[in-house]
Design an enzyme around this catalytic site. Structure first.
Site, PDB file in Angstrom:
ATOM      1  N   LYS A   1      -2.197  -1.505  -3.542  1.00  0.00           N
ATOM      2  CA  LYS A   1      -3.169  -0.155  -3.578  1.00  0.00           C
ATOM      3  C   LYS A   1      -2.412   0.916  -3.891  1.00  0.00           C
ATOM      4  CE  LYS A   1      -6.248   2.198  -0.520  1.00  0.00           C
ATOM      5  NZ  LYS A   1      -7.041   2.410   0.665  1.00  0.00           N
TER       6      LYS A   1
ATOM      7  N   LYS B   1       0.966  -1.111   0.066  1.00  0.00           N
ATOM      8  CA  LYS B   1      -0.105   0.050   0.094  1.00  0.00           C
ATOM      9  C   LYS B   1       0.992   1.374  -0.015  1.00  0.00           C
ATOM     10  CE  LYS B   1      -3.650   2.407   2.588  1.00  0.00           C
ATOM     11  NZ  LYS B   1      -4.631   2.176   3.730  1.00  0.00           N
TER      12      LYS B   1
END
Length: 348
Positions: A274, A221
């Site tokens: 992400k 992420k």
């Protein structure tokens, strides 16, 4: 050459309408998609999210109806994000038995056939908007959560610095994950990028008899500028500073492999990247390196920018949405968490 009738290699032969679909290398199906849902314990009616056209915060009482709307499109899985009734420095409402995600999960799993994933993080529950309780950082580290990005007169060489207390956050994540599993969550999805979070959650779930509940870790992420609309939607923007000291540097690709390897060692079942579109190289690398299912989060900023261009008449929204998700699938993602889930599914 154009007049050479002996030309052997003509790729266009397989681009004709009746054969094109038969030789298509990548497919995108509603069953590949996960639809995010925002459940808000502070409202009694649906509230439109201005920066994310077509999406709303829904009250707990409407959570089942909202999920039924998703299921009608053919999408089978939802990810729940919660906006709690109150916040505090430690985010204690995140693991409350009567918390917003816990209540919504119980209702949804009791009344629908949806596969329910729950986001496990503290940013929506802390009053400072960071992903865990805070502590003073070592002087001179780059973990300066308290520095105000736009305050250029701030003296960065003086005063205390704050960062998320990693190990205290692990204890909180254990409680959250168990509370979600007790409420009926089908999969737990920790997103805080804390060191050791997958191992801590796996251990807690196993101790409490939830060995069957899988973990989808937000394994890579990045600290991205594409999260802006989500922070409005989930009321989870940090009240000061940024998340550079725990989310990954967008410049780093090799680090993603290391992060993911650690999560795999700790028991992650699904691996998330992400954001998705700016990090397709990471999705592709993980697909080559690991046998685990790979998920990618087509985040709010990716969604909002296509809507904005469409509203200007510059792009065909359905066409670019489909092409964007197809690129994520082609890069190697098995699952895509996207705000376009319902729109794309309806086109099938």
């Amino acid at each position: 050459m154009a007049n050479d009738r002996s030309l052997t290699h003509r790729p266009r032969r397989l681009r004709q309408d009746r054969i094109r679909g038969l030789v298509s290398e990548t497919s995108l199906e509603p069953s590949d998609l996960i639809a995010p849902i925002f459940v808000d314990a502070t409202t009694d009616e649906r509230v439109s999210i201005e920066s994310m056209p077509g999406h709303e915060r829904v009250p707990v009482a409407d959570a089942v109806d909202r999920v039924e709307e998703v299921l009608e499109t053919g999408v089978e899985a939802v990810m729940l994000f919660g906006i709690p009734t109150s916040k505090d420095p430690d985010g204690t409402r995140a693991w409350a038995d009567d918390g917003v995600v816990q209540e919504a999960t119980r209702q949804i799993t009791a009344e629908t056939d949806a596969y329910v994933l729950t986001d496990v993080c503290l940013c929506e529950y802390t009053d400072h908007g960071h992903c865990g309780p805070l502590e003073e950082a070592l002087r001179g580290s780059n973990a300066r959560a308290q520095e105000h990005d736009h305050d250029h007169d701030h003296d960065h060489d003086h005063g205390p610095t704050l960062t998320v207390d990693n190990d205290a956050t692990l204890e909180a994540l254990e409680k959250i994950a168990v509370s979600h599993a007790e409420a009926g969550a089908d999969m737990i999805a920790p997103s805080g990028m804390m060191d050791g979070m997958v191992g801590a959650i796996r251990g807690a779930l196993d101790r409490e008899g939830f060995e069957h509940v899988p973990i989808m870790s937000y394994a890579a992420k990045y600290e991205s500028a594409f999260y802006g609309p989500f922070r409005d939607a989930a009321d989870g923007a940090p009240s000061f500073g940024n998340r550079r000291h725990y989310q990954m540097d967008p410049a780093n690709a090799r680090e993603a492999i290391r992060e993911v390897e650690l999560d795999v060692e700790q028991g992650a079942d699904v691996l998330m990247v992400k954001p998705a579109l700016p990090y397709l190289d990471i999705v592709s690398s993980l697909r080559r390196e690991f046998d685990h299912p790979i998920a990618a989060y087509n985040v709010s900023g990716e969604y909002a920018m296509l809507h904005a261009a469409s509203e200007k008449g510059w792009l065909d929204l359905e066409a670019v949405a489909h092409e964007s998700l197809l690129s994520i699938k082609r890069a190697g993602a098995d699952l895509i968490l996207t705000y376009f889930a319902e729109e794309i599914a309806r086109s099938y």
